[in-house]
Design a protein around this motif. Structure first.
Motif, PDB file in Angstrom:
ATOM      1  N   GLU A 216       0.803  -1.219   0.000  1.00 23.46           N
ATOM      2  CA  GLU A 216       0.000   0.000   0.000  1.00 23.46           C
ATOM      3  C   GLU A 216       0.837   1.271   0.000  1.00 23.46           C
ATOM      4  N   GLN A 217       2.062   1.200   0.524  1.00 28.16           N
ATOM      5  CA  GLN A 217       2.933   2.370   0.539  1.00 28.16           C
ATOM      6  C   GLN A 217       3.847   2.411  -0.687  1.00 28.16           C
ATOM      7  N   GLY A 218       3.654   1.482  -1.589  1.00 27.34           N
ATOM      8  CA  GLY A 218       4.508   1.400  -2.761  1.00 27.34           C
ATOM      9  C   GLY A 218       4.011   2.241  -3.919  1.00 27.34           C
ATOM     10  N   ALA A 219       4.752   2.188  -5.010  1.00 21.83           N
ATOM     11  CA  ALA A 219       4.390   2.911  -6.226  1.00 21.83           C
ATOM     12  C   ALA A 219       4.811   2.073  -7.428  1.00 21.83           C
ATOM     13  N   PHE A 242       5.114  -3.461 -12.334  1.00 19.88           N
ATOM     14  CA  PHE A 242       6.039  -3.754 -11.247  1.00 19.88           C
ATOM     15  C   PHE A 242       5.961  -2.656 -10.185  1.00 19.88           C
ATOM     16  N   VAL A 243       5.765  -3.081  -8.938  1.00 24.59           N
ATOM     17  CA  VAL A 243       5.575  -2.147  -7.821  1.00 24.59           C
ATOM     18  C   VAL A 243       6.695  -2.339  -6.803  1.00 24.59           C
ATOM     19  N   GLU A 244       7.160  -1.239  -6.217  1.00 28.27           N
ATOM     20  CA  GLU A 244       8.177  -1.290  -5.165  1.00 28.27           C
ATOM     21  C   GLU A 244       7.823  -0.283  -4.083  1.00 28.27           C
ATOM     22  N   ASP A 245       8.066  -0.643  -2.814  1.00 31.04           N
ATOM     23  CA  ASP A 245       7.792   0.285  -1.722  1.00 31.04           C
ATOM     24  C   ASP A 245       9.102   0.844  -1.175  1.00 31.04           C
ATOM     25  N   ALA A 247      10.721   0.339   1.408  1.00 26.83           N
ATOM     26  CA  ALA A 247      11.588  -0.647   2.052  1.00 26.83           C
ATOM     27  C   ALA A 247      12.281  -1.552   1.039  1.00 26.83           C
ATOM     28  N   GLY A 248      11.943  -1.413  -0.228  1.00 31.76           N
ATOM     29  CA  GLY A 248      12.550  -2.249  -1.257  1.00 31.76           C
ATOM     30  C   GLY A 248      11.787  -3.519  -1.550  1.00 31.76           C
ATOM     31  N   ASP A 249      10.631  -3.718  -0.907  1.00 35.29           N
ATOM     32  CA  ASP A 249       9.802  -4.887  -1.198  1.00 35.29           C
ATOM     33  C   ASP A 249       9.118  -4.696  -2.549  1.00 35.29           C
ATOM     34  N   GLY A 259      -7.112  -4.698 -20.161  1.00 33.07           N
ATOM     35  CA  GLY A 259      -7.136  -4.412 -18.736  1.00 33.07           C
ATOM     36  C   GLY A 259      -7.592  -5.565 -17.878  1.00 33.07           C
ATOM     37  N   VAL A 260      -7.777  -6.735 -18.472  1.00 30.47           N
ATOM     38  CA  VAL A 260      -8.228  -7.905 -17.717  1.00 30.47           C
ATOM     39  C   VAL A 260      -7.033  -8.496 -16.961  1.00 30.47           C
ATOM     40  N   PRO A 261      -7.117  -8.594 -15.620  1.00 28.62           N
ATOM     41  CA  PRO A 261      -6.012  -9.173 -14.849  1.00 28.62           C
ATOM     42  C   PRO A 261      -5.771 -10.624 -15.215  1.00 28.62           C
ATOM     43  N   LEU A 262      -4.496 -10.978 -15.370  1.00 30.83           N
ATOM     44  CA  LEU A 262      -4.121 -12.346 -15.723  1.00 30.83           C
ATOM     45  C   LEU A 262      -3.430 -13.055 -14.559  1.00 30.83           C
ATOM     46  N   GLU A 263      -2.464 -12.383 -13.932  1.00 31.09           N
ATOM     47  CA  GLU A 263      -1.746 -12.964 -12.807  1.00 31.09           C
ATOM     48  C   GLU A 263      -1.371 -11.857 -11.829  1.00 31.09           C
ATOM     49  N   VAL A 264      -1.370 -12.191 -10.531  1.00 27.00           N
ATOM     50  CA  VAL A 264      -0.946 -11.258  -9.492  1.00 27.00           C
ATOM     51  C   VAL A 264       0.078 -11.965  -8.608  1.00 27.00           C
ATOM     52  N   PHE A 265       1.217 -11.314  -8.397  1.00 29.76           N
ATOM     53  CA  PHE A 265       2.264 -11.862  -7.537  1.00 29.76           C
ATOM     54  C   PHE A 265       2.496 -10.883  -6.392  1.00 29.76           C
ATOM     55  N   PRO A 266       1.777 -11.061  -5.261  1.00 27.79           N
ATOM     56  CA  PRO A 266       1.904 -10.127  -4.136  1.00 27.79           C
ATOM     57  C   PRO A 266       3.290 -10.202  -3.501  1.00 27.79           C
ATOM     58  N   ALA A 267       3.637  -9.135  -2.800  1.00 30.48           N
ATOM     59  CA  ALA A 267       4.882  -9.133  -2.025  1.00 30.48           C
ATOM     60  C   ALA A 267       4.777 -10.179  -0.938  1.00 30.48           C
ATOM     61  N   ARG A 268       5.860 -10.830  -0.653  1.00 34.50           N
ATOM     62  CA  ARG A 268       5.868 -11.881   0.372  1.00 34.50           C
ATOM     63  C   ARG A 268       6.434 -11.344   1.667  1.00 34.50           C
TER      64      ARG A 268
END
Length: 268
Positions: A216-219, A242-245, A247-249, A259-268
């Motif tokens: 949520e704090q990423g961009a 590609f998103v980074e916050d 902290a580097g996550d 615009g149809v989502p295909l895959e989501v890889f959340p931060a771990r």
């Protein structure tokens, strides 16, 4: 007994199922391979029964338990659903617009005027910035066809095929400069038309991307536009976000040009 009439699936139905599959992956219900297989099936589904089969064995959020795409009773419980997915679904449900192939997109004149006044490049990681780039690319090359592209806030690397040979360009506020650094591509000669990108829906996805990957704090740090290396031969190009916050996550997701989502890889 008469055969039950099949009901055609809507784009919004496919998006909702994609959200369920993404959440199931993040929740540990599906492996990465299962998620990839089911997501590709969802994007090709013609009927709601095809979609229902993909989520029949999954737990679903209570607010979606009665949706047309879901058949039968399921155990309901709170479930994280990617914000970008829901934003895209909302836009899809209300109608979308595409970049014009021949004429500049609405509002591009204002963007060009602002560019000339400020001598600054619009943020290319926004729909307005991409609209500006696509129109500038059309003016430079006479079309909107590329081989692949990597997009950063203030510059863009793009590969264009000319007579079967790859030419690579660096795009900045000063315009296009040909460079010797090759942009990695999996297109294998398949053209990618930037005019096919639904910028209205993409704007909603980009706005929700940090929350979608649980940063949520990423961009949004950069975009990749092109074909995926392990996708089926008949799969279309995708936009990887590609998103980074601070902290580097990192986390990322991929969407189709619609615009149809295909895959989501959340931060771990």
């Amino acid at each position: 007994m008469a055969k039950k009439e099949q009901v055609r699936a809507r784009d919004r139905d496919r998006v909702e199922v994609g959200a369920l599959l993404d959440a199931a992956l993040a929740d540990g219900q599906l492996t990465a391979d299962e998620h990839a297989t089911r997501t590709r099936s969802a994007m090709r589904a013609k009927f709601t029964t095809d979609l229902d089969r993909l989520v029949r064995d999954l737990q679903v959020p209570g607010e979606l338990a009665g949706a047309a795409i879901l058949g039968g009773d399921r155990r309901s419980r709170p479930w994280w659903i990617p914000v970008a997915v829901l934003a895209a679904a909302a836009v899809l449900g209300g109608g979308v617009g595409f970049v014009a192939r021949n004429d500049p997109a609405p509002g591009i004149a204002a963007a060009v005027e602002a560019e000339s006044e400020t001598e600054a490049l619009p943020n290319l990681l926004t729909a307005d910035g991409l609209t500006y780039f696509i129109d500038t690319y059309r003016q430079e090359f006479g079309d909107t066809v590329i081989d692949t592209a990597t997009v950063y806030p203030d510059f863009l690397l793009v590969q264009r095929l000319v007579g079967g040979s790859a030419r690579n360009f660096h795009f900045t506020a000063e315009g296009f400069d040909e460079v010797g650094v090759e942009v990695p591509s999996n297109a294998d000669g398949r053209p990618i038309d930037l005019a096919d990108i639904d910028l209205t829906t993409l704007a909603a996805v980009l706005a929700g991307a940090p929350a979608s990957v649980r940063l949520e704090q990423g961009a949004v740090e950069h975009l990749g536009i092109g074909f995926e290396p392990i996708a089926p031969a008949d799969a279309g190009p995708v936009i990887q976000i590609f998103v980074e916050d601070p902290a580097g996550d990192t986390g990322h997701l991929s969407v189709s040009f619609a615009g149809v989502p295909l895959e989501v890889f959340p931060a771990r």
